[in-house]
Design an enzyme around this catalytic site. Sequence first.
Site: not given
Ligand code: ZN
Length: 381
Positions: A75, A140
């Site tokens: 992401d 994340e």
């Molecule tokens: Zn990162």
Amino acid sequence: MESVFSDEQKVELLADLVKFKSVNDGEEQVANYISQLFKKHNISTQVMPVAKNRVNLIAEVGSGKPVIGISGHMDVVDPGDLSRWDTDPFVLTEKEGKLFGRGATDMKSGLAAFIIALIDIKEFNLLKSGTIRLMATVGEEIGEQGSQTFFEQNTMDDVDALVIGEPSGYNLVYAHKGSMDIKLTSQGKAAHSSMPDLGYNAIDPLLNILSAANKQFGSTGKKSQLLGNLSFNTTVFNGGNQVNSIPEEAVAEINVRTIPEFNNHEVTKIMQELVDDENKKGAKVDMDVYMSLNSVQHSKDNKLINSAKSIGEKYFKNDIPKMVSPGVTDASNLLKNKDVEFPFIVFGPGEPNVCHQPNEYVEKQMYLDFIDIYKQLLTEY
Ligand SMILES: [Zn+2]
């Protein structure tokens, strides 16, 4: 070093990853791209759903022990105000040796470098023993759901060392603070402010809790030599809607950066006590710890960190310092249950100070160098 890919193709692969708008969602497209590519090179790959359109990916080269884990997230953060970008954030653009794009640094270049390194290691049969396991995560940047899922699925159980490819540039990170997000919701009873006895002020209990918390967390006397102090900050506060009404609801949000000497568990316990004290006096405050990532602190002297240092220095031609980083990574989840001696580093291409900003970039040469660095590090370990 010999490679299946020309430098141009290495940059193209990064451009392909940048093209996917995996802004806190839709990592499935990235994972599908990676697994198709790995399939062509006979690298076994597995995708595991985490949520709709969001999948983690595992790929492995080699077999048996030791198992070295490598991890990166798929992401990226939102590009924000597009007028602040000089180029299209989802079209990787080369200018004066720099590659611009969202995720160029954080961290599609690290991910691309891992992918190419794995393919070359497989194609040229560079791994003499053991296993390299890539764990590519979702989410994340918000909540670290992907790494939590890997932890819950025991993916890390047999792993003997971990490299996270977040942008460190030519620095070796072996420790970082933890992070917690806490939400306090206080329910009161509305009344006209001329007759406060008919109501219950929802803001007051939060003020008491937050000022007591500021005092307690500001003077814990505990400090990490490495990571410094715990920090406690109320970052959102909302309550009431009219100046002559007793507020019926108030909400506070808090971010805490924790250290091993004062961990997430202790913070939760103290906060719960403060909330309970107010509730005993008649308040109705609810506490929700909606994110809790542990601090990470590992040995700065082991084979992994030392070989990363000596291999990296051949490319950087300068000292690569071992240091701590302010931000959290997926390591908070992946390293749960691992002790301080477990070999762990954050080491990846990119500029830590351009993360999450417009005109994010990675130096092209650094990206290319990290592919070779990973190939050596992962096969020598
Ligand atoms: Zn990162």
